[in-house]
Design a protein around this motif. Structure first.
Motif, short mmCIF file in Angstrom:
data_model
loop_
_atom_site.label_atom_id
_atom_site.label_comp_id
_atom_site.label_asym_id
_atom_site.label_seq_id
_atom_site.Cartn_x
_atom_site.Cartn_y
_atom_site.Cartn_z
N VAL A 1 -5.75 1.26 10.76
CA VAL A 1 -6.11 1.24 9.33
C VAL A 1 -6.86 2.52 8.94
O VAL A 1 -6.59 3.12 7.89
CB VAL A 1 -6.96 0.00 9.00
CG1 VAL A 1 -7.54 0.09 7.59
CG2 VAL A 1 -6.10 -1.26 9.13
N ILE A 2 -7.79 2.93 9.78
CA ILE A 2 -8.56 4.15 9.49
C ILE A 2 -7.66 5.38 9.58
O ILE A 2 -7.80 6.33 8.78
CB ILE A 2 -9.77 4.27 10.43
CG1 ILE A 2 -10.74 3.11 10.20
CG2 ILE A 2 -10.51 5.59 10.20
CD1 ILE A 2 -11.85 3.02 11.22
N SER B 1 2.80 2.98 8.27
CA SER B 1 2.67 1.61 7.77
C SER B 1 3.13 0.61 8.82
O SER B 1 2.55 -0.47 8.98
CB SER B 1 3.47 1.43 6.47
OG SER B 1 2.98 2.27 5.46
N TYR C 1 -12.52 15.80 0.35
CA TYR C 1 -11.50 15.09 1.10
C TYR C 1 -11.38 15.63 2.52
O TYR C 1 -11.11 14.87 3.46
CB TYR C 1 -10.14 15.20 0.40
CG TYR C 1 -9.99 14.35 -0.85
CD1 TYR C 1 -10.74 13.20 -1.04
CD2 TYR C 1 -9.09 14.72 -1.85
CE1 TYR C 1 -10.60 12.44 -2.18
CE2 TYR C 1 -8.94 13.96 -3.00
CZ TYR C 1 -9.70 12.82 -3.17
OH TYR C 1 -9.56 12.07 -4.30
N TYR D 1 0.83 -1.21 0.00
CA TYR D 1 0.00 0.00 0.00
C TYR D 1 0.86 1.26 0.00
O TYR D 1 0.59 2.21 -0.75
CB TYR D 1 -0.92 0.00 1.22
CG TYR D 1 -1.85 1.19 1.27
CD1 TYR D 1 -2.97 1.26 0.44
CD2 TYR D 1 -1.59 2.27 2.11
CE1 TYR D 1 -3.82 2.36 0.47
CE2 TYR D 1 -2.42 3.37 2.15
CZ TYR D 1 -3.53 3.41 1.32
OH TYR D 1 -4.36 4.50 1.35
N THR E 1 -5.79 5.53 6.43
CA THR E 1 -6.70 6.03 5.40
C THR E 1 -6.78 7.55 5.45
O THR E 1 -6.70 8.23 4.41
CB THR E 1 -8.10 5.43 5.58
OG1 THR E 1 -8.02 4.01 5.52
CG2 THR E 1 -9.06 5.93 4.50
N SER E 2 -6.94 8.09 6.65
CA SER E 2 -7.04 9.54 6.83
C SER E 2 -5.76 10.23 6.35
O SER E 2 -5.81 11.21 5.60
CB SER E 2 -7.29 9.86 8.30
OG SER E 2 -7.44 11.25 8.50
N SER F 1 -3.50 9.08 4.32
CA SER F 1 -3.33 8.88 2.87
C SER F 1 -4.14 9.89 2.09
O SER F 1 -3.67 10.43 1.07
CB SER F 1 -3.75 7.46 2.48
OG SER F 1 -2.95 6.49 3.13
N LEU F 2 -5.34 10.18 2.57
CA LEU F 2 -6.18 11.19 1.89
C LEU F 2 -5.57 12.59 2.01
O LEU F 2 -5.70 13.40 1.09
CB LEU F 2 -7.59 11.15 2.47
CG LEU F 2 -8.45 9.98 2.03
CD1 LEU F 2 -9.77 9.95 2.80
CD2 LEU F 2 -8.72 10.03 0.53
N THR G 1 -12.57 10.30 9.40
CA THR G 1 -11.73 9.11 9.60
C THR G 1 -10.72 9.33 10.72
O THR G 1 -10.45 8.42 11.51
CB THR G 1 -11.01 8.72 8.30
OG1 THR G 1 -10.36 9.88 7.74
CG2 THR G 1 -11.98 8.15 7.28
#
Length: 220
Positions: free
Chosen positions: A173-174, A147, A194, A120, A177-178, A180-181, A201
């Motif tokens: 994980v969330i 990561s 976004y 990822y 996600t946050s 990464s956005l 998130t």
């Protein structure tokens, strides 16, 4: 006032603060954000302190650095690196907390837990690489750190499938996600929507990690 009443009041307050902060992001209200974004981790820390008998210094420190990350990111470009550094320290502390839950694990388990997060991270870096410029190294270091947080929480859950460990894994994980956005919004494809997703998130991730820490404290 009983302990449960205190927890309930603090939890409702956290929900209210979170809702107002998400609304502030949605309508782009800087004055509201200046007030309510710093309150997020402050109130969550109160929820945690009311919920446990013996608070974790490391978890409260992670919330402290998250608080400063929130404050620095209020100023957008001016203090982005300081915000990144603050959350970097918070994630390092989350990694420390999670590794304390782990016993000696086999290389195979470590490899299985790490693989999805390595893939990822590489995919994300390839996506945003062209626009990183001078931020390549800081963003790469941050990406490796978050990561690693994801990998250790997955390893922790694989090793012991408890509800608390599931909350911790989902929180990681969330959180990834946050973050990464944030990277996509800043370095690849800016979109107004976004901002709301990032905040929702982020709040959910921190709350799940807090729930995991409370559950771990109760078990111990």
């Amino acid at each position: 006032m009983t302990k449960q009443t205190k927890i309930l009041i603090a939890s409702i307050l956290f929900l209210i603060v979170s809702a107002i902060e998400v609304y502030a992001v949605a309508v782009n209200s800087q004055p509201l954000e200046m007030i309510f974004k710093p309150l997020l981790m402050t109130v969550l820390a109160v929820v945690y302190l009311f919920s446990v008998k013996k608070p974790s210094f490391w978890f409260l420190s992670a919330l402290f650095f998250s608080f400063w990350g929130d404050v620095f990111l209020l100023f957008k470009d001016d203090f982005f690196v300081f915000g990144l550094a603050s959350f970097l320290f918070a994630h390092i502390l989350y990694i420390k907390i999670t590794t304390n839950f782990l016993k000696k694990e086999s290389f195979a388990k470590v490899a299985v837990a790490s693989a999805p997060f390595v893939v990822y991270l590489l995919a994300l870096l390839l996506l945003i690489n062209d626009n990183l410029g001078d931020m390549l190294i800081p963003v790469t270091v941050y990406g490796i750190t978050i990561s690693s947080f994801g990998a250790v929480t997955l390893l922790n859950y694989i090793s012991h499938k408890s509800t608390a460990n599931l909350w911790l894994f989902l929180g990681a994980v969330i959180f990834i996600t946050s973050d990464s956005l944030i990277a996509i919004n800043r370095f690849y494809e800016p979109k107004e929507i976004y901002g709301v997703i990032i905040m929702v998130t982020y709040i959910a991730a921190q709350y799940l990690i807090c729930k995991a820490m409370v559950a771990k404290s109760e078990k111990s």
